[in-house]
Design an enzyme around this catalytic site. Structure first.
Site, short mmCIF file in Angstrom:
data_model
loop_
_atom_site.label_atom_id
_atom_site.label_comp_id
_atom_site.label_asym_id
_atom_site.label_seq_id
_atom_site.Cartn_x
_atom_site.Cartn_y
_atom_site.Cartn_z
N ARG A 64 0.85 -1.21 0.00
CA ARG A 64 0.00 0.00 0.00
C ARG A 64 0.88 1.25 0.00
NH1 ARG A 64 -2.33 2.17 4.44
NH2 ARG A 64 -2.56 0.16 5.48
N TYR A 109 -14.04 16.83 -15.93
CA TYR A 109 -14.68 15.52 -15.90
C TYR A 109 -15.75 15.47 -14.78
CZ TYR A 109 -15.15 10.56 -14.91
OH TYR A 109 -15.66 9.32 -14.65
N ASP A 111 -4.98 18.62 -14.94
CA ASP A 111 -5.28 17.25 -15.35
C ASP A 111 -4.83 17.12 -16.81
OD1 ASP A 111 -6.50 14.95 -16.38
OD2 ASP A 111 -8.18 15.08 -14.99
N LYS A 134 -6.57 5.97 -19.26
CA LYS A 134 -6.81 6.41 -20.63
C LYS A 134 -5.57 6.19 -21.49
CE LYS A 134 -10.86 7.64 -19.03
NZ LYS A 134 -10.76 7.69 -17.59
C1 LIG Z 1 -10.03 14.08 -17.76
C2 LIG Z 1 -10.31 12.98 -16.78
N1 LIG Z 1 -9.74 13.03 -15.55
C3 LIG Z 1 -9.98 12.07 -14.64
C4 LIG Z 1 -10.80 11.00 -14.90
C5 LIG Z 1 -11.03 9.96 -13.85
O1 LIG Z 1 -10.25 8.83 -14.13
P1 LIG Z 1 -10.60 7.36 -13.62
O2 LIG Z 1 -11.81 6.90 -14.34
O3 LIG Z 1 -9.37 6.59 -13.96
O4 LIG Z 1 -10.85 7.45 -12.15
C6 LIG Z 1 -11.40 10.89 -16.15
C7 LIG Z 1 -12.28 9.76 -16.47
O5 LIG Z 1 -12.90 9.69 -17.50
C8 LIG Z 1 -11.15 11.92 -17.12
O6 LIG Z 1 -11.71 11.89 -18.34
#
Ligand SMILES: Cc1ncc(COP(=O)(O)O)c(C=O)c1O
Length: 417
Positions: free
Chosen positions: A83, A136, A207, A232
């Protein structure tokens, strides 16, 4: 550990780490992005394994009670429990730190776990956060929930840096945005916003999921912290979840402390899959970009399409900013159909493009933000932010682009029964 029987495992770890730090330093100076995506962080341990082994273990065996005490107190560095630290995950972290131009990185089990740990590392009760209004859906929801922890959040349009300046309060500690923003593909000027935020002593968190460090390096543009959904493009194959935080060594040290207690550690197998994915990131991103450009040009000329929002098209209102801060436009496209009523028929008629909410993988994925990824955003706010009922988000995959276009074309021509 294989091949370590009868040897002092701590000195082996220390030697391997030193050798591997030298490799990173060498690589950072001399090698290009693709070389580093493959080699950075990789440990060729005692067996000579060419790929990083999966250390599929929860705890690590102490040599003695004294050794345990030294590790637990921090007097000595080493592996205790996955962890907190795992050798496979460590490779992923060192690779991502190198690629983002960060001093250190931390991997988490999902993008949301990474964002959550990073946000809670950056703010405490009584602080104020400025977040872009187009982010998101779950990140938006997380920021809405922060008020339950005594953190006030103001949602603004960060694509105008002046708005950031105006939204600042005495207690603003964090400014958060995506560029491009999910799902409207709006850009934020990372350098301009960072200059404003730093003058006021707050943290800029970006992000970078849509661009990856291959196309955009927010830290070199002035941001302090980068977060990713590694689910992604970084993994790239849609077969695991993961998240990354990258920043200064001090920041990551403190994020590690927070994250260890939150418990969102990534599994060694997921780390391994993401390490494998990153090795082909440059060639995949180039192909995503190339396919997306062709699809954007096709959609632009279609009479059932109202508009196409793709930062690689000169019509994108921030085309010049995109050219300034990124080296590619990526694989994500937003487009609006003429009539929202046609959307269910269009989506149901697709045969190759899959109706699914993720993005950045080999297959082309399509979704309707208003009823899917951004359904959590109240409708009146959503519409105000530009996430209209007509908007469709397309993650252009790596298939032959002619097949993607043919599929979109036949679905656009399908009439409502
Ligand atoms: C731009 C963006 N940031 C964060 C996330 C969250 O990622 P996760 O689904 O791996 O938790 C997503 C999910 O689609 C996203 O598109």
């Amino acid at each position: 550990m294989p091949g370590m029987r009868g040897r002092d495992s701590d000195s082996c770890i220390a030697m391997a780490k030193e050798k591997f730090k030298r490799t990173i330093r060498m690589n950072s100076k001399k090698s290009g992005f693709s070389t580093r995506a493959i080699h950075s962080g990789e440990k060729h341990e005692e067996t000579g394994s060419v790929t990083t082994p999966i250390y599929q273990t929860a705890p690590f065996k102490f040599k003695s009670a004294a050794h345990a005490s030294d590790l637990m107190s921090g007097r000595e560095k080493g592996y205790i429990y996955s962890r907190g630290l795992n050798p496979t995950t460590e490779v992923l972290e060192e690779k991502m730190a190198d690629l983002e131009g960060a001093e250190a990185a931390l991997a988490q089990t999902t993008g949301m776990a990474a964002i959550c740990a990073a946000v809670f590392t950056s703010v405490k009760g009584g602080d104020h956060v400025i977040a872009d209004e187009v982010i998101y859906g779950s990140t938006y929801d997380l920021f809405v929930e922060l008020k339950n922890f005594g953190v006030d959040v103001t949602f603004i349009d960060t694509s105008d840096p002046q708005n950031v300046e105006e939204a600042f309060r005495m207690n603003t500690r964090l400014v958060f945005f995506e560029s491009p923003a999910n799902p409207t593909m709006k850009l934020t000027d990372i350098k301009a916003v960072s200059d404003i935020v730093h003058e006021k002593g707050a943290t800029v968190m970006v992000d970078n999921t849509f661009m990856t460090p291959y196309f955009q390096k927010p830290l070199t543009l002035g941001a302090d912290v980068v977060v990713h959904s590694a689910t992604k493009y970084l993994n790239g194959h849609g077969d695991t979840l993961g998240g990354i935080i990258a920043g200064s060594a001090d920041y990551i040290k403190s994020a590690k402390h927070t994250a260890k207690n939150f418990g969102g550690s990534i599994t060694p197998f997921s780390s391994w899959l993401i390490i494998r994915g990153i090795k082909t990131l440059p060639i995949r991103m180039d192909r995503h970009n190339q396919n997306a450009m062709a699809v954007a040009k096709f959609l632009k000329g279609h009479d059932k399409v109202e508009s196409v929002i793709y930062p690689g098209l000169p019509e994108h209102p921030q085309f010049e900013l995109g050219r300034k801060q990124t080296s590619g436009a990526g694989g994500m496209i937003a487009f609006l159909l003429n009539d929202a009523k046609n959307i269910p028929v269009f989506l149901d008629s697709l045969k190759l493009c899959m109706l699914a909410v993720s993005l950045g993988e080999t297959a082309t994925l399509i979704q309707h933000p208003a009823t899917m990824t951004h359904a959590v955003v109240p409708r009146q706010d959503r519409i105000r932010y530009g996430i209209s009922d007509e908007l469709i988000r397309l993650s252009v995959g790596l298939e032959d682009v002619r097949d993607i276009i043919d599929d979109l074309e036949q679905a656009l021509f399908t009439e409502k029964p």
